[in-house]
Design an enzyme around this catalytic site. Structure first.
Site, mmCIF file in Angstrom:
data_model
loop_
_atom_site.group_PDB
_atom_site.id
_atom_site.type_symbol
_atom_site.label_atom_id
_atom_site.label_comp_id
_atom_site.label_asym_id
_atom_site.label_seq_id
_atom_site.Cartn_x
_atom_site.Cartn_y
_atom_site.Cartn_z
ATOM 1 N N VAL A 13 -3.106 -11.338 -28.228
ATOM 2 C CA VAL A 13 -4.869 -11.573 -28.001
ATOM 3 C C VAL A 13 -4.852 -13.084 -27.900
ATOM 4 O O VAL A 13 -4.376 -13.822 -28.379
ATOM 5 C CB VAL A 13 -5.624 -11.251 -29.164
ATOM 6 C CG1 VAL A 13 -7.076 -11.276 -28.761
ATOM 7 C CG2 VAL A 13 -5.243 -9.749 -29.666
ATOM 8 N N HIS A 20 -14.971 -12.135 -28.681
ATOM 9 C CA HIS A 20 -13.889 -11.059 -28.670
ATOM 10 C C HIS A 20 -12.542 -11.139 -29.723
ATOM 11 O O HIS A 20 -12.185 -10.519 -30.351
ATOM 12 C CB HIS A 20 -13.607 -10.410 -27.547
ATOM 13 C CG HIS A 20 -14.562 -9.669 -26.871
ATOM 14 N ND1 HIS A 20 -15.706 -9.994 -26.458
ATOM 15 C CD2 HIS A 20 -14.674 -8.282 -26.922
ATOM 16 C CE1 HIS A 20 -16.526 -9.070 -25.895
ATOM 17 N NE2 HIS A 20 -15.817 -7.984 -26.449
ATOM 18 N N PHE A 60 2.975 -5.975 -38.148
ATOM 19 C CA PHE A 60 2.109 -6.678 -37.429
ATOM 20 C C PHE A 60 2.740 -7.756 -36.696
ATOM 21 O O PHE A 60 3.175 -8.969 -36.934
ATOM 22 C CB PHE A 60 1.095 -7.505 -38.550
ATOM 23 C CG PHE A 60 0.030 -8.332 -37.797
ATOM 24 C CD1 PHE A 60 -1.195 -7.707 -37.921
ATOM 25 C CD2 PHE A 60 0.204 -9.802 -37.642
ATOM 26 C CE1 PHE A 60 -2.351 -8.628 -37.283
ATOM 27 C CE2 PHE A 60 -0.922 -10.610 -37.000
ATOM 28 C CZ PHE A 60 -2.207 -10.049 -36.709
HETATM 29 N N1 RBF Z 1 -6.890 -6.836 -25.594
HETATM 30 C C1 RBF Z 1 -5.848 -7.511 -25.776
HETATM 31 O O1 RBF Z 1 -4.743 -6.880 -26.496
HETATM 32 N N2 RBF Z 1 -5.817 -8.993 -25.880
HETATM 33 C C2 RBF Z 1 -6.848 -9.300 -25.453
HETATM 34 O O2 RBF Z 1 -6.595 -10.777 -25.322
HETATM 35 C C3 RBF Z 1 -8.026 -8.829 -25.138
HETATM 36 N N3 RBF Z 1 -9.050 -9.444 -24.631
HETATM 37 C C4 RBF Z 1 -10.384 -8.842 -24.670
HETATM 38 C C5 RBF Z 1 -11.341 -9.330 -24.352
HETATM 39 C C6 RBF Z 1 -12.715 -8.878 -24.046
HETATM 40 C C7 RBF Z 1 -13.931 -9.619 -23.729
HETATM 41 C C8 RBF Z 1 -12.427 -7.530 -24.102
HETATM 42 C C9 RBF Z 1 -14.088 -6.983 -24.066
HETATM 43 C C10 RBF Z 1 -11.473 -6.893 -24.459
HETATM 44 C C11 RBF Z 1 -10.470 -7.254 -24.698
HETATM 45 N N4 RBF Z 1 -9.331 -6.818 -24.979
HETATM 46 C C12 RBF Z 1 -7.947 -7.196 -25.288
HETATM 47 C C13 RBF Z 1 -9.154 -5.345 -25.168
HETATM 48 C C14 RBF Z 1 -9.526 -4.648 -26.412
HETATM 49 O O3 RBF Z 1 -8.310 -4.826 -27.487
HETATM 50 C C15 RBF Z 1 -9.646 -3.110 -26.496
HETATM 51 O O4 RBF Z 1 -8.771 -2.573 -25.551
HETATM 52 C C16 RBF Z 1 -11.036 -2.859 -25.754
HETATM 53 O O5 RBF Z 1 -12.115 -3.674 -26.371
HETATM 54 C C17 RBF Z 1 -11.315 -1.416 -25.764
HETATM 55 O O6 RBF Z 1 -11.619 -0.890 -27.149
#
Ligand code: RBF
Length: 165
Positions: free
Chosen positions: A91, A98, A123
């Site tokens: 992430v 988020h 983790f």
């Molecule tokens: N998932 C990740 O694994 N890494 C990220 O940096 C990441 N950034 C996200 C940013 C936004 C604005 C959104 C909406 C989702 C992001 N996700 C990211 C996806 C998240 O883990 C997940 O798959 C979705 O929110 C659907 O439940």
């Protein structure tokens, strides 16, 4: 006081238990796949290096890190022979909140899955400010956190077996 930074990828190989009798799953998030694939490869190579059989390393993919908890739960629920699951994601801090919600949900979720199934859930989630910090921890200057996740899984399964003898 100056403290020496500890790179956990430089673990003591002699202290890592053999995984010959272990079955360890890996769940990998597809978001930031350049990073998560490198972490997953590090984890896989390490499990193989310590004797876990290829057929005892099931690997599944989930869309994003938020789904790691559900992925780990489903793996545990449908495979009673699974000793542990390593959760791999990345992430990267963006402009919105988020980042905080995902990190909080994954850390709490993984803890809950481990306690629910009474088996270790590891983790291996990178939570970085930018892509460079992630690259540094996915085979770069700060090692590979997937390798560390695999070593942790081996140690935790060995601990569980010892305590349940
Ligand atoms: N998932 C990740 O694994 N890494 C990220 O940096 C990441 N950034 C996200 C940013 C936004 C604005 C959104 C909406 C989702 C992001 N996700 C990211 C996806 C998240 O883990 C997940 O798959 C979705 O929110 C659907 O439940």
């Amino acid at each position: 006081m100056i403290t020496k930074k500890k790179n956990l990828s430089e673990y003591n190989a002699a202290e890592v238990p053999s995984g010959e009798a272990f079955r360890i799953g890996i769940v990998v998030a597809e978001w930031n796949s350049e990073i998560t694939n490198a972490l997953a490869q590090g984890a896989l190579d390490t499990l193989l290096q310590y004797g876990v059989a290829t057929e005892n390393i099931p690997i599944v993919h989930v869309p994003g890190s938020f789904e790691l908890t559900t992925g780990a739960d489903l793996m545990m629920k449908n495979d009673s022979r699974l000793d542990a699951v390593i959760c791999i994601g990345c992430v990267i801090q963006g402009e919105t909140r988020h980042f905080d919600f995902i990190c909080e949900a994954v850390s709490q979720g993984i803890t809950n899955v481990a306690l629910k199934h009474e088996r270790p859930v590891i983790f291996s989630l990178l939570t970085t400010n930018d892509m460079q910090q992630a690259l540094d921890r996915a085979g770069g200057k700060h090692g590979n956190k997937g390798v560390e996740g695999a070593v942790t899984a081996l140690k935790m399964v060995a601990l569980q077996r010892k305590l349940e003898e």
